[in-house]
Design a protein around this motif. Structure first.
Motif, PDB file in Angstrom:
ATOM      1  N   ALA A  48      10.367   0.659   4.375  1.00  0.00           N
ATOM      2  CA  ALA A  48      10.266   1.562   5.346  1.00  0.00           C
ATOM      3  C   ALA A  48       9.281   2.865   5.214  1.00  0.00           C
ATOM      4  CB  ALA A  48      11.636   2.413   5.249  1.00  0.00           C
ATOM      5  N   LEU A  49       8.704   3.211   6.087  1.00  0.00           N
ATOM      6  CA  LEU A  49       7.595   4.374   6.049  1.00  0.00           C
ATOM      7  C   LEU A  49       8.332   5.390   4.994  1.00  0.00           C
ATOM      8  CD1 LEU A  49       6.019   3.620   9.601  1.00  0.00           C
ATOM      9  CD2 LEU A  49       5.013   3.027   6.958  1.00  0.00           C
ATOM     10  N   GLN A  50       7.320   5.820   4.473  1.00  0.00           N
ATOM     11  CA  GLN A  50       7.767   7.381   3.578  1.00  0.00           C
ATOM     12  C   GLN A  50       7.798   8.675   4.591  1.00  0.00           C
ATOM     13  OE1 GLN A  50       4.830   7.615   0.699  1.00  0.00           O
ATOM     14  NE2 GLN A  50       6.205   6.626  -0.941  1.00  0.00           N
ATOM     15  N   SER A  51       7.119   8.404   5.864  1.00  0.00           N
ATOM     16  CA  SER A  51       7.145   9.535   6.890  1.00  0.00           C
ATOM     17  C   SER A  51       8.353   9.335   7.582  1.00  0.00           C
ATOM     18  CB  SER A  51       6.330   9.257   7.852  1.00  0.00           C
ATOM     19  OG  SER A  51       6.226   8.024   8.755  1.00  0.00           O
ATOM     20  N   GLY A  52       9.270   8.372   7.409  1.00  0.00           N
ATOM     21  CA  GLY A  52      10.557   8.354   8.265  1.00  0.00           C
ATOM     22  C   GLY A  52      10.493   7.663   9.481  1.00  0.00           C
ATOM     23  N   ARG A  53       9.048   7.475  10.229  1.00  0.00           N
ATOM     24  CA  ARG A  53       9.161   7.089  11.383  1.00  0.00           C
ATOM     25  C   ARG A  53       9.585   5.551  11.302  1.00  0.00           C
ATOM     26  NH1 ARG A  53       5.565   3.606  13.370  1.00  0.00           N
ATOM     27  NH2 ARG A  53       4.033   4.002  11.712  1.00  0.00           N
ATOM     28  N   PRO A  54      10.312   4.943  12.184  1.00  0.00           N
ATOM     29  CA  PRO A  54      10.774   3.616  12.257  1.00  0.00           C
ATOM     30  C   PRO A  54       9.774   2.685  12.585  1.00  0.00           C
ATOM     31  CG  PRO A  54      11.462   4.744  14.477  1.00  0.00           C
ATOM     32  CD  PRO A  54      10.541   5.789  13.484  1.00  0.00           C
ATOM     33  N   ILE A  55       9.863   1.378  12.084  1.00  0.00           N
ATOM     34  CA  ILE A  55       8.793   0.529  12.279  1.00  0.00           C
ATOM     35  C   ILE A  55       9.531  -0.732  13.291  1.00  0.00           C
ATOM     36  CG2 ILE A  55       7.840  -1.471  11.021  1.00  0.00           C
ATOM     37  CD1 ILE A  55       8.189  -0.125   8.412  1.00  0.00           C
ATOM     38  N   ALA A  56       8.722  -0.846  14.114  1.00  0.00           N
ATOM     39  CA  ALA A  56       9.104  -1.612  15.376  1.00  0.00           C
ATOM     40  C   ALA A  56       9.122  -3.242  15.025  1.00  0.00           C
ATOM     41  CB  ALA A  56       8.418  -1.361  16.769  1.00  0.00           C
ATOM     42  N   ASN A  57      10.014  -3.891  15.561  1.00  0.00           N
ATOM     43  CA  ASN A  57       9.776  -5.426  15.544  1.00  0.00           C
ATOM     44  C   ASN A  57      10.176  -6.123  14.457  1.00  0.00           C
ATOM     45  OD1 ASN A  57       9.087  -5.496  18.558  1.00  0.00           O
ATOM     46  ND2 ASN A  57       7.029  -4.793  17.806  1.00  0.00           N
ATOM     47  N   LEU A  58      11.365  -5.561  13.977  1.00  0.00           N
ATOM     48  CA  LEU A  58      11.840  -6.071  12.586  1.00  0.00           C
ATOM     49  C   LEU A  58      13.123  -6.857  12.658  1.00  0.00           C
ATOM     50  CD1 LEU A  58      11.014  -2.853  10.357  1.00  0.00           C
ATOM     51  CD2 LEU A  58       9.788  -4.979  10.654  1.00  0.00           C
ATOM     52  N   THR A  59      13.553  -7.904  12.109  1.00  0.00           N
ATOM     53  CA  THR A  59      14.740  -8.256  12.082  1.00  0.00           C
ATOM     54  C   THR A  59      15.117  -9.028  10.655  1.00  0.00           C
ATOM     55  OG1 THR A  59      13.758 -10.696  12.692  1.00  0.00           O
ATOM     56  CG2 THR A  59      14.666  -9.317  14.641  1.00  0.00           C
ATOM     57  N   ILE A  66       0.773  -1.240   0.035  1.00  0.00           N
ATOM     58  CA  ILE A  66      -0.009   0.103   0.057  1.00  0.00           C
ATOM     59  C   ILE A  66       0.874   1.171  -0.105  1.00  0.00           C
ATOM     60  CG2 ILE A  66      -1.987  -1.182   1.108  1.00  0.00           C
ATOM     61  CD1 ILE A  66      -1.183   0.331   3.742  1.00  0.00           C
ATOM     62  N   GLU A  67       0.167   2.323  -0.284  1.00  0.00           N
ATOM     63  CA  GLU A  67       0.993   3.527  -0.246  1.00  0.00           C
ATOM     64  C   GLU A  67       1.176   4.078   0.930  1.00  0.00           C
ATOM     65  OE1 GLU A  67       0.188   8.115  -2.000  1.00  0.00           O
ATOM     66  OE2 GLU A  67      -0.640   6.507  -3.064  1.00  0.00           O
ATOM     67  N   GLY A  68       2.521   4.557   1.290  1.00  0.00           N
ATOM     68  CA  GLY A  68       3.006   4.971   2.264  1.00  0.00           C
ATOM     69  C   GLY A  68       4.260   4.407   2.811  1.00  0.00           C
ATOM     70  N   TYR A  69       4.978   3.536   2.032  1.00  0.00           N
ATOM     71  CA  TYR A  69       5.863   2.807   2.101  1.00  0.00           C
ATOM     72  C   TYR A  69       7.011   3.290   0.933  1.00  0.00           C
ATOM     73  CZ  TYR A  69       3.766  -0.100   5.820  1.00  0.00           C
ATOM     74  OH  TYR A  69       3.415  -0.314   6.854  1.00  0.00           O
ATOM     75  N   ASN A  70       8.296   2.902   1.010  1.00  0.00           N
ATOM     76  CA  ASN A  70       9.200   3.260   0.224  1.00  0.00           C
ATOM     77  C   ASN A  70       9.360   2.325  -1.148  1.00  0.00           C
ATOM     78  OD1 ASN A  70      10.149   0.945   1.593  1.00  0.00           O
ATOM     79  ND2 ASN A  70      12.193   1.299   1.332  1.00  0.00           N
ATOM     80  N   HIS A  71       8.574   1.121  -1.219  1.00  0.00           N
ATOM     81  CA  HIS A  71       8.371   0.360  -2.234  1.00  0.00           C
ATOM     82  C   HIS A  71       6.803   0.299  -2.391  1.00  0.00           C
ATOM     83  CE1 HIS A  71      12.596  -0.644  -2.290  1.00  0.00           C
ATOM     84  NE2 HIS A  71      12.485  -0.672  -1.288  1.00  0.00           N
ATOM     85  N   ARG A  72       6.414  -0.046  -3.786  1.00  0.00           N
ATOM     86  CA  ARG A  72       4.900  -0.369  -4.080  1.00  0.00           C
ATOM     87  C   ARG A  72       4.902  -1.802  -4.258  1.00  0.00           C
ATOM     88  NH1 ARG A  72       1.160   3.432  -4.582  1.00  0.00           N
ATOM     89  NH2 ARG A  72      -0.135   1.713  -3.849  1.00  0.00           N
ATOM     90  N   THR A  73       6.162  -2.675  -4.540  1.00  0.00           N
ATOM     91  CA  THR A  73       6.031  -4.190  -4.917  1.00  0.00           C
ATOM     92  C   THR A  73       7.216  -4.615  -4.254  1.00  0.00           C
ATOM     93  OG1 THR A  73       4.830  -3.657  -7.098  1.00  0.00           O
ATOM     94  CG2 THR A  73       5.945  -5.641  -6.657  1.00  0.00           C
ATOM     95  N   VAL A  74       7.194  -5.604  -3.637  1.00  0.00           N
ATOM     96  CA  VAL A  74       8.295  -6.232  -3.112  1.00  0.00           C
ATOM     97  C   VAL A  74       8.033  -7.720  -3.261  1.00  0.00           C
ATOM     98  CG1 VAL A  74       8.814  -4.601  -1.433  1.00  0.00           C
ATOM     99  CG2 VAL A  74       7.275  -6.407  -0.665  1.00  0.00           C
TER     100      VAL A  74
END
Length: 131
Positions: free
Chosen positions: A74-85, A41-49
């Motif tokens: 990653a979020l386009q807003s720059g806010r970090p996403i929690a709980n990622l490895t 969805i819109e709001g991320y750095n990629h539209r297809t992964v």
């Protein structure tokens, strides 16, 4: 498309209905479904992964858990996403989203499947954008 294992007819039908190309890959004894062009969805750095699901040996009686993305989201807003490895799968680095069902939204054997889990993952993506 690789088919190292067979999916249930219900899973194949729902993935076809959703228009998703998929591969069934086995790596280090684990079964993985890989979606090479998963829409984001819109709001991320990629539209297809590329997205991946680890299919437990006891599926569909036991739940599919989490989702994995490559390249990393990653979020386009720059806010970090929690709980990622990170996890290397099929020679690529994937971003593991540690998201789980809860007692309010448990896995329902006989009702839940690959496609209901993907709907859950889409919900997780939407919640991150709205935070």
């Amino acid at each position: 498309m690789r088919r190292a294992f067979q999916l249930a007819e219900e899973d194949e039908e729902c993935l076809t209905a959703r228009g998703l190309a998929w591969e069934a890959v086995t790596e280090n004894g684990a079964k993985w479904l890989v979606f090479p062009e998963y829409p984001i969805i819109e709001g991320y750095n990629h539209r297809t992964v590329s997205a991946a699901l680890r299919i437990p040996p006891s599926y569909p009686d036991d739940q599919i858990d989490m989702i994995y993305f490559s390249p990393a989201l990653a979020l386009q807003s720059g806010r970090p996403i929690a709980n990622l490895t990170t996890l290397v799968l099929d020679g690529k680095q994937y971003q593991q989203w540690s998201r789980h069902r809860t007692s309010a939204n448990p896995w329902r054997p006989g009702l839940d499947n690959v496609c209901t889990h993907l709907l859950q993952a889409d919900s997780w993506l939407g919640k991150e954008v709205k935070k």
